[in-house]
Write a protein that holds these residues in place. Structure first.
Motif, PDB file in Angstrom:
ATOM      1  N   LEU A   1     -24.149  -5.728 -12.722  1.00  0.00           N
ATOM      2  CA  LEU A   1     -23.980  -6.666 -11.617  1.00  0.00           C
ATOM      3  C   LEU A   1     -22.575  -7.256 -11.576  1.00  0.00           C
ATOM      4  CD1 LEU A   1     -27.376  -8.577 -11.493  1.00  0.00           C
ATOM      5  CD2 LEU A   1     -26.349  -7.211  -9.668  1.00  0.00           C
ATOM      6  N   VAL A   2     -21.813  -7.093 -12.660  1.00  0.00           N
ATOM      7  CA  VAL A   2     -20.444  -7.601 -12.648  1.00  0.00           C
ATOM      8  C   VAL A   2     -19.634  -6.921 -11.550  1.00  0.00           C
ATOM      9  CG1 VAL A   2     -19.560  -5.919 -14.325  1.00  0.00           C
ATOM     10  CG2 VAL A   2     -18.471  -8.162 -14.125  1.00  0.00           C
ATOM     11  N   ALA A   3     -19.956  -5.657 -11.245  1.00  0.00           N
ATOM     12  CA  ALA A   3     -19.214  -4.947 -10.199  1.00  0.00           C
ATOM     13  C   ALA A   3     -19.454  -5.578  -8.838  1.00  0.00           C
ATOM     14  CB  ALA A   3     -19.620  -3.469 -10.189  1.00  0.00           C
ATOM     15  N   ALA A   4     -20.714  -5.875  -8.516  1.00  0.00           N
ATOM     16  CA  ALA A   4     -21.019  -6.491  -7.219  1.00  0.00           C
ATOM     17  C   ALA A   4     -20.371  -7.867  -7.106  1.00  0.00           C
ATOM     18  CB  ALA A   4     -22.528  -6.590  -7.040  1.00  0.00           C
ATOM     19  N   ALA A   5     -20.355  -8.638  -8.211  1.00  0.00           N
ATOM     20  CA  ALA A   5     -19.760  -9.973  -8.177  1.00  0.00           C
ATOM     21  C   ALA A   5     -18.248  -9.900  -7.956  1.00  0.00           C
ATOM     22  CB  ALA A   5     -20.081 -10.716  -9.465  1.00  0.00           C
ATOM     23  N   VAL A   6     -17.588  -8.971  -8.633  1.00  0.00           N
ATOM     24  CA  VAL A   6     -16.141  -8.821  -8.451  1.00  0.00           C
ATOM     25  C   VAL A   6     -15.829  -8.405  -7.023  1.00  0.00           C
ATOM     26  CG1 VAL A   6     -14.109  -7.490  -9.140  1.00  0.00           C
ATOM     27  CG2 VAL A   6     -15.687  -8.339 -10.881  1.00  0.00           C
ATOM     28  N   GLN A   7     -16.616  -7.466  -6.472  1.00  0.00           N
ATOM     29  CA  GLN A   7     -16.384  -7.027  -5.102  1.00  0.00           C
ATOM     30  C   GLN A   7     -16.593  -8.167  -4.118  1.00  0.00           C
ATOM     31  OE1 GLN A   7     -15.301  -3.759  -3.985  1.00  0.00           O
ATOM     32  NE2 GLN A   7     -14.754  -3.901  -6.140  1.00  0.00           N
ATOM     33  N   ALA A   8     -17.616  -8.998  -4.359  1.00  0.00           N
ATOM     34  CA  ALA A   8     -17.870 -10.124  -3.458  1.00  0.00           C
ATOM     35  C   ALA A   8     -16.702 -11.103  -3.465  1.00  0.00           C
ATOM     36  CB  ALA A   8     -19.159 -10.829  -3.877  1.00  0.00           C
TER      37      ALA A   8
END
Length: 658
Positions: A243-250
């Protein structure tokens, strides 16, 4: 460092269009950051049951790699696809890789390994550029291969790259618009004549080099950094590290509307924060750390002074918390059914057994913190990429975060105890590239492209340079570049020497007085009326009858000799290098042409050394580039000629040829 998107592929060879630059007929348009992969049964037998069994086997076999991987946007996911039109049934999917093009090449590695482990499958893989594997090997492609006929010709089969060629008739005719085969036809050919369709070794080497280093390369792509985060986010990342990827993208793609939700921080308030280690990919870490951002004063997130030893951890945690808050603000507030248990079927048992056999848990004791962390990663991958039915609606990351917060116990004291003995974070000096580092990278890339890169200093045959340039000039230029030299059957232009010399001699006026420059100003001499044309034609016919071709050629030579003598009295000749008698072209000993004080007019004129002047001018132009890209290096490299570094003056290079 992670390769940015768009890709940097190999240059197209002269005269050939870049394969994959257009879409095949009937192919759905793909997003710019998407890769499409399909695996077909090479033999016609099997059908849906065989393909579904293969999909389950692939999941079990490659679980250790896939469970530990952090995807930029979407994971590698196989789904059964029923037959449609000319496309037979297959298993496949589409993955958005975003800014991290290494995700795309990791999928290429997976697809190749799948066809090696499951020899009954043949795989196709493409993206919005089409056959991007051919782009990587563009310098080595056969002449007949072009975007119009490359569709359904490139396959991975039994772990090797195969290219379905043109039929013998089309290949002999070099039919560049030959119809592409259907996938069924290509699969039939592969299953019966795969040895004949193996891609040439240089093509395979270029593609395999791009995916070399896997699976070890996965760990090298990670970056572990300290982050000062709310305890809720720490608990969520323990369950779902990806989920770190989705948070960084957001956070990276935030807009003013997103930041409104970050004024109050209802989901992740800053009052309970702890220090932890977060695993990013290098691409994600670079996106997060390079963003300049000041939090809203109403959010409650404050940063220490930049000189604080943990300033970077506070800043990273603040940015990541904003990303998680943005994700939760966009969710539907209806959490998915958390009671649905998918970890009890036989597929999960085989999946878990494969993990243990492949040493996925790295010897950790069952029940330990590290073991549970790895197990949660495996469960997450299994639920997200394996058990979801084809028709299921994608669950947003925000919904997943809220669900995990509802079902996960947050032990703040335990997190604080772990924070007291965190492992050191990774060095991020790879973010900074000095000019020397860049020069070294360019030198290594250049040496890899040299024919013989095992020598430190490349010896350059200047005579070969001259011959290559003359061969290049002698070739024909088309809309696709300089490609094919003239041949007897392609020549459409004839040249009559006698007619040319006669016409030239009439213009120069061989039988009349020499033209004076003042004569050009007299309009009556150039009044091309119809009557004058008739008189001129009649006069020309009479002259043609009187003067023989040999006499015309002789008069032209005498005129050219007179021009040479006149130029010999000027300084023009000093700019050219001339030959010595008996000396070869490039290897001749140089001497300057006669100048104004050269003596009598009847001195024998020494011919200009054309090759020597060509090489000298090329070297002078190359030296003026000062190591940068320029016309000389670009042209010579396109012909396979690589000049060494020019550390000395151009004169020393000229001296080497004497």
């Amino acid at each position: 460092m992670t390769t940015p998107h768009p890709r940097g592929g190999g240059a197209s060879p002269p005269g050939s269009a870049r394969p994959g630059a257009m879409e095949g007929i009937g192919r759905a348009a793909l997003a710019e950051d998407a890769v499409h992969y399909r695996l077909f049964a090479a033999a016609a037998a099997g059908g849906e049951a065989l393909l579904r069994r293969c999909a389950e086997g692939i999941v079990v076999r490659f679980a250790p790699l896939l469970a530990a991987y952090i995807w930029q946007r979407q994971p590698f996911r196989l789904r059964y696809v029923p037959p449609r039109g000319e496309t037979p049934a297959h298993i496949g999917g589409t993955t958005l890789f975003g800014d991290n093009v290494e995700d795309e090449w990791f999928i290429v590695y997976l697809v190749r390994e799948i066809t090696r482990e499951f020899p009954g499958l043949a795989a196709r893989i493409d993206d919005n550029d089409g056959e991007f594997l051919l782009i990587e090997a563009a310098d080595f492609l056969p002449e007949w291969l072009n975007p119009e006929n490359s569709d359904n010709r490139v396959f991975f089969y039994k772990g090797e790259l195969h290219i379905i060629p043109l039929s013998e008739t089309h290949e002999q005719e070099c039919d560049r618009s030959a119809a592409t085969p259907t996938i069924s036809q290509a699969l039939m050919l592969l299953s019966t004549h795969s040895e004949e369709f193996l891609a040439a070794e240089p093509i395979r080497t270029a593609v395999y080099k791009r995916i070399s280093g896997y699976p070890e390369k996965i760990q090298a792509s990670f970056h572990r950094a300290h982050c000062y985060l709310p305890a809720g986010i720490v608990a969520v990342l323990r369950q779902r590290p990806s989920l770190v990827a989705a948070a960084v993208q957001a956070f990276y793609l935030r807009d003013p509307v997103d930041l409104r939700a970050c004024r109050s921080f209802q989901t992740f308030p800053p009052d309970e924060r702890v220090m932890t280690v977060v695993t990013f990919t290098k691409c994600l870490y670079a996106q997060l750390v390079q963003q300049k951002f000041v939090p809203d004063r109403r959010s409650g997130y404050t940063l220490p002074v930049p000189s604080h030893p943990q300033y970077k951890a506070y800043e990273l945690g603040m940015k990541l918390a904003h990303g998680f808050e943005i994700l939760c603000s966009k969710c539907s507030k209806v959490s998915p059914d958390s009671k649905r248990n998918v970890l009890s079927g036989p597929l999960w048992g085989r999946f878990l057994s494969s993990l243990k056999e492949k040493n996925y848990f790295k010897g950790e004791m069952e029940g330990s913190a590290k073991y549970l962390e790895l197990l949660h990663m495996a469960e997450d991958y299994f639920q997200q990429s394996v058990t979801k039915p084809e028709s299921s609606v994608e669950v947003s990351p925000g919904d997943e975060i809220l669900t995990l917060l509802q079902t996960t116990t947050i032990d703040l004291k335990e997190f604080e105890r772990e924070a007291a003995c965190l492992p050191p974070e990774d060095d991020d000096s790879w973010l900074e590239i000095t000019p020397d580092d860049l020069d070294q990278m360019l030198k290594e890339a250049r040496n890899e492209s040299l024919p013989s890169s095992n020598e430190e200093e490349q010896k350059c045959d200047l005579e070969a340079v001259a011959e290559s340039m003359k061969a290049f000039v002698s070739k024909v230029s088309t809309h696709e570049g300089a490609e094919m030299p003239w041949s007897s059957d392609e020549s459409h232009v004839t040249f009559d020497v006698d007619s040319f010399t006669k016409a030239l001699d009439r213009i120069l006026g061989a039988d009349s007085e020499e033209l004076d420059s003042d004569d050009l100003d007299e309009e009556e001499e150039f009044d091309f009326s119809d009557e004058d044309d008739e008189d001129l034609d009649a006069e020309n016919q009479r002259q043609d009858q009187k003067v023989s071709p040999n006499e015309l050629i002789g008069s032209l030579k005498s005129y050219m000799n007179e021009m040479d003598r006149e130029l010999a009295r000027t300084n023009v000749g000093k700019s050219f290098t001339t030959q010595k008698k008996g000396a070869s072209s490039v290897n001749a000993t140089t001497s300057q042409s006669a100048g104004p004080d050269s003596g009598a007019e009847d001195t024998e004129l020494t011919p200009v050394d054309v090759d020597m002047n060509l090489v000298a001018n090329l070297l002078e132009s190359y030296s003026a580039q000062s190591g940068l890209a320029g016309p000389t290096s670009n042209i010579l490299q396109s012909m396979g000629v690589y000049l060494p570094e020019n550390a000395d003056h151009i004169g020393s290079n000229k001296g080497e040829t004497e």
